[in-house]
Design a protein around this motif. Structure first.
Motif, PDB file in Angstrom:
ATOM      1  N   GLY A   1      38.036 -24.657 -83.187  1.00  0.00           N
ATOM      2  CA  GLY A   1      37.561 -24.974 -81.845  1.00  0.00           C
ATOM      3  C   GLY A   1      37.940 -26.391 -81.445  1.00  0.00           C
ATOM      4  N   ALA A   2      39.087 -26.850 -81.919  1.00  0.00           N
ATOM      5  CA  ALA A   2      39.503 -28.240 -81.694  1.00  0.00           C
ATOM      6  C   ALA A   2      39.830 -28.554 -80.245  1.00  0.00           C
ATOM      7  CB  ALA A   2      40.710 -28.575 -82.572  1.00  0.00           C
ATOM      8  N   GLY A   3      40.044 -27.534 -79.420  1.00  0.00           N
ATOM      9  CA  GLY A   3      40.375 -27.778 -78.027  1.00  0.00           C
ATOM     10  C   GLY A   3      39.175 -28.033 -77.133  1.00  0.00           C
ATOM     11  N   GLY A   4      37.982 -27.783 -77.631  1.00  0.00           N
ATOM     12  CA  GLY A   4      36.774 -28.027 -76.851  1.00  0.00           C
ATOM     13  C   GLY A   4      36.346 -29.482 -76.922  1.00  0.00           C
ATOM     14  N   SER A   5      35.334 -29.830 -76.151  1.00  0.00           N
ATOM     15  CA  SER A   5      34.914 -31.235 -76.100  1.00  0.00           C
ATOM     16  C   SER A   5      34.373 -31.717 -77.442  1.00  0.00           C
ATOM     17  CB  SER A   5      33.899 -31.463 -74.988  1.00  0.00           C
ATOM     18  OG  SER A   5      32.770 -30.632 -75.176  1.00  0.00           O
ATOM     19  N   LEU A   6      33.519 -30.943 -78.093  1.00  0.00           N
ATOM     20  CA  LEU A   6      32.965 -31.354 -79.386  1.00  0.00           C
ATOM     21  C   LEU A   6      34.035 -31.331 -80.474  1.00  0.00           C
ATOM     22  CD1 LEU A   6      30.627 -32.157 -81.226  1.00  0.00           C
ATOM     23  CD2 LEU A   6      30.095 -29.734 -81.475  1.00  0.00           C
ATOM     24  N   GLY A   7      34.772 -30.224 -80.568  1.00  0.00           N
ATOM     25  CA  GLY A   7      35.822 -30.119 -81.585  1.00  0.00           C
ATOM     26  C   GLY A   7      36.880 -31.186 -81.418  1.00  0.00           C
ATOM     27  N   GLY A   8      37.257 -31.470 -80.176  1.00  0.00           N
ATOM     28  CA  GLY A   8      38.256 -32.508 -79.914  1.00  0.00           C
ATOM     29  C   GLY A   8      37.759 -33.886 -80.305  1.00  0.00           C
ATOM     30  N   ALA A   9      36.501 -34.176 -80.008  1.00  0.00           N
ATOM     31  CA  ALA A   9      35.925 -35.480 -80.359  1.00  0.00           C
ATOM     32  C   ALA A   9      35.859 -35.642 -81.881  1.00  0.00           C
ATOM     33  CB  ALA A   9      34.534 -35.627 -79.747  1.00  0.00           C
ATOM     34  N   VAL A  10      35.460 -34.580 -82.576  1.00  0.00           N
ATOM     35  CA  VAL A  10      35.389 -34.639 -84.037  1.00  0.00           C
ATOM     36  C   VAL A  10      36.789 -34.811 -84.618  1.00  0.00           C
ATOM     37  CG1 VAL A  10      34.856 -33.281 -86.114  1.00  0.00           C
ATOM     38  CG2 VAL A  10      33.226 -33.374 -84.219  1.00  0.00           C
ATOM     39  N   ALA A  11      37.757 -34.065 -84.100  1.00  0.00           N
ATOM     40  CA  ALA A  11      39.132 -34.173 -84.580  1.00  0.00           C
ATOM     41  C   ALA A  11      39.664 -35.592 -84.415  1.00  0.00           C
ATOM     42  CB  ALA A  11      40.033 -33.182 -83.839  1.00  0.00           C
ATOM     43  N   LYS A  12      39.430 -36.188 -83.253  1.00  0.00           N
ATOM     44  CA  LYS A  12      39.909 -37.551 -83.009  1.00  0.00           C
ATOM     45  C   LYS A  12      39.199 -38.560 -83.917  1.00  0.00           C
ATOM     46  CE  LYS A  12      39.555 -36.938 -78.454  1.00  0.00           C
ATOM     47  NZ  LYS A  12      39.572 -37.216 -77.009  1.00  0.00           N
ATOM     48  N   ALA A  13      37.913 -38.351 -84.154  1.00  0.00           N
ATOM     49  CA  ALA A  13      37.174 -39.263 -85.040  1.00  0.00           C
ATOM     50  C   ALA A  13      37.671 -39.160 -86.474  1.00  0.00           C
ATOM     51  CB  ALA A  13      35.674 -38.970 -84.972  1.00  0.00           C
ATOM     52  N   LEU A  14      37.877 -37.931 -86.954  1.00  0.00           N
ATOM     53  CA  LEU A  14      38.370 -37.752 -88.317  1.00  0.00           C
ATOM     54  C   LEU A  14      39.772 -38.319 -88.477  1.00  0.00           C
ATOM     55  CD1 LEU A  14      37.086 -34.130 -89.041  1.00  0.00           C
ATOM     56  CD2 LEU A  14      36.184 -36.269 -89.978  1.00  0.00           C
ATOM     57  N   ALA A  15      40.627 -38.072 -87.490  1.00  0.00           N
ATOM     58  CA  ALA A  15      41.985 -38.633 -87.535  1.00  0.00           C
ATOM     59  C   ALA A  15      41.940 -40.159 -87.482  1.00  0.00           C
ATOM     60  CB  ALA A  15      42.831 -38.077 -86.387  1.00  0.00           C
ATOM     61  N   GLY A  16      41.051 -40.692 -86.665  1.00  0.00           N
ATOM     62  CA  GLY A  16      40.911 -42.142 -86.568  1.00  0.00           C
ATOM     63  C   GLY A  16      40.451 -42.777 -87.866  1.00  0.00           C
ATOM     64  N   ALA A  17      39.743 -41.986 -88.691  1.00  0.00           N
ATOM     65  CA  ALA A  17      39.288 -42.480 -89.995  1.00  0.00           C
ATOM     66  C   ALA A  17      40.331 -42.215 -91.083  1.00  0.00           C
ATOM     67  CB  ALA A  17      37.958 -41.830 -90.370  1.00  0.00           C
ATOM     68  N   GLY A  18      41.507 -41.666 -90.680  1.00  0.00           N
ATOM     69  CA  GLY A  18      42.601 -41.505 -91.620  1.00  0.00           C
ATOM     70  C   GLY A  18      42.895 -40.099 -92.085  1.00  0.00           C
ATOM     71  N   ALA A  19      42.084 -39.111 -91.699  1.00  0.00           N
ATOM     72  CA  ALA A  19      42.313 -37.737 -92.149  1.00  0.00           C
ATOM     73  C   ALA A  19      43.523 -37.124 -91.456  1.00  0.00           C
ATOM     74  CB  ALA A  19      41.078 -36.873 -91.882  1.00  0.00           C
ATOM     75  N   HIS A  20      44.178 -36.212 -92.158  1.00  0.00           N
ATOM     76  CA  HIS A  20      45.214 -35.364 -91.578  1.00  0.00           C
ATOM     77  C   HIS A  20      44.473 -34.168 -91.013  1.00  0.00           C
ATOM     78  CE1 HIS A  20      49.278 -33.112 -92.329  1.00  0.00           C
ATOM     79  NE2 HIS A  20      48.769 -32.848 -91.140  1.00  0.00           N
ATOM     80  N   VAL A  21      44.477 -34.001 -89.698  1.00  0.00           N
ATOM     81  CA  VAL A  21      43.682 -32.956 -89.075  1.00  0.00           C
ATOM     82  C   VAL A  21      44.540 -31.754 -88.702  1.00  0.00           C
ATOM     83  CG1 VAL A  21      41.839 -34.482 -88.273  1.00  0.00           C
ATOM     84  CG2 VAL A  21      43.793 -34.060 -86.801  1.00  0.00           C
ATOM     85  N   PHE A  22      43.973 -30.582 -88.959  1.00  0.00           N
ATOM     86  CA  PHE A  22      44.601 -29.317 -88.624  1.00  0.00           C
ATOM     87  C   PHE A  22      43.777 -28.718 -87.500  1.00  0.00           C
ATOM     88  CE2 PHE A  22      45.916 -30.435 -92.797  1.00  0.00           C
ATOM     89  CZ  PHE A  22      47.230 -29.997 -92.896  1.00  0.00           C
ATOM     90  N   LEU A  23      44.342 -28.740 -86.302  1.00  0.00           N
ATOM     91  CA  LEU A  23      43.643 -28.334 -85.092  1.00  0.00           C
ATOM     92  C   LEU A  23      43.846 -26.847 -84.852  1.00  0.00           C
ATOM     93  CD1 LEU A  23      45.018 -31.256 -82.890  1.00  0.00           C
ATOM     94  CD2 LEU A  23      42.911 -31.235 -84.248  1.00  0.00           C
ATOM     95  N   THR A  24      42.750 -26.101 -84.689  1.00  0.00           N
ATOM     96  CA  THR A  24      42.864 -24.673 -84.419  1.00  0.00           C
ATOM     97  C   THR A  24      42.066 -24.307 -83.187  1.00  0.00           C
ATOM     98  OG1 THR A  24      40.934 -23.871 -85.631  1.00  0.00           O
ATOM     99  CG2 THR A  24      42.926 -24.285 -86.922  1.00  0.00           C
ATOM    100  N   GLY A  25      42.448 -23.185 -82.610  1.00  0.00           N
ATOM    101  CA  GLY A  25      41.747 -22.654 -81.452  1.00  0.00           C
ATOM    102  C   GLY A  25      42.589 -21.608 -80.775  1.00  0.00           C
ATOM    103  N   PRO A  26      42.035 -20.936 -79.783  1.00  0.00           N
ATOM    104  CA  PRO A  26      42.756 -19.871 -79.095  1.00  0.00           C
ATOM    105  C   PRO A  26      43.623 -20.354 -77.942  1.00  0.00           C
ATOM    106  CG  PRO A  26      40.513 -19.931 -78.323  1.00  0.00           C
ATOM    107  CD  PRO A  26      40.627 -20.984 -79.399  1.00  0.00           C
ATOM    108  N   ASN A  27      43.399 -21.576 -77.468  1.00  0.00           N
ATOM    109  CA  ASN A  27      44.081 -22.080 -76.270  1.00  0.00           C
ATOM    110  C   ASN A  27      45.065 -23.184 -76.635  1.00  0.00           C
ATOM    111  OD1 ASN A  27      44.862 -23.342 -73.900  1.00  0.00           O
ATOM    112  ND2 ASN A  27      42.861 -23.140 -72.945  1.00  0.00           N
ATOM    113  N   PRO A  28      46.370 -22.871 -76.644  1.00  0.00           N
ATOM    114  CA  PRO A  28      47.352 -23.888 -77.039  1.00  0.00           C
ATOM    115  C   PRO A  28      47.331 -25.143 -76.155  1.00  0.00           C
ATOM    116  CG  PRO A  28      48.412 -21.757 -76.653  1.00  0.00           C
ATOM    117  CD  PRO A  28      46.971 -21.602 -76.298  1.00  0.00           C
ATOM    118  N   GLY A  29      47.036 -24.982 -74.869  1.00  0.00           N
ATOM    119  CA  GLY A  29      47.047 -26.132 -73.966  1.00  0.00           C
ATOM    120  C   GLY A  29      45.996 -27.173 -74.315  1.00  0.00           C
ATOM    121  N   SER A  30      44.773 -26.729 -74.559  1.00  0.00           N
ATOM    122  CA  SER A  30      43.711 -27.690 -74.860  1.00  0.00           C
ATOM    123  C   SER A  30      43.902 -28.311 -76.242  1.00  0.00           C
ATOM    124  CB  SER A  30      42.334 -27.032 -74.734  1.00  0.00           C
ATOM    125  OG  SER A  30      42.195 -25.970 -75.642  1.00  0.00           O
TER     126      SER A  30
END
Length: 108
Positions: free
Chosen positions: A12-41
């Motif tokens: 659910g990385a394309g949603g507001s919560l999933g996107g915020a968590v993904a950006k925070a984890l990446a900002g802390a150095g993690a390699h993030v694997f973003l998933t979801g049904p909507n390629p645009g978001s």
């Protein structure tokens, strides 16, 4: 960075919560694997992470399909070696005044 050399999958990385968590984890150095049904978001979050110097990859995965999840997990382990963090931000409709033991979410 605290999460350097860690791999994180965000469902659910394309949603507001999933996107915020993904950006925070990446900002802390993690390699993030973003998933979801909507390629645009998902691509929007991907672009923001890459622009900030983070590591990210995109996969279109139906988080309600167990076989799709299993295939994706195997792909991540094959390419990255480990899965250190898994975060589920998949949305479901919320129903009020139903006891949790009787609640069955409707898939969006």
């Amino acid at each position: 960075m605290m999460l350097q050399n860690k791999n994180a999958i965000i469902y659910g990385a394309g949603g507001s919560l999933g996107g915020a968590v993904a950006k925070a984890l990446a900002g802390a150095g993690a390699h993030v694997f973003l998933t979801g049904p909507n390629p645009g978001s998902i691509k929007k979050i991907f672009d923001e992470i890459i622009a900030a110097g983070g590591l990210a990859e995109i996969a279109i995965v139906d988080a309600f399909d167990e076989k799709a999840i299993d295939r994706h997990l195997q792909q991540v382990v094959s390419s990255a070696g480990t899965i250190d963090i898994s975060f589920n931000a998949v949305g479901v409709d919320v129903v009020q005044n139903v006891p949790l033991t009787k609640y069955r979410p409707k898939i969006l």
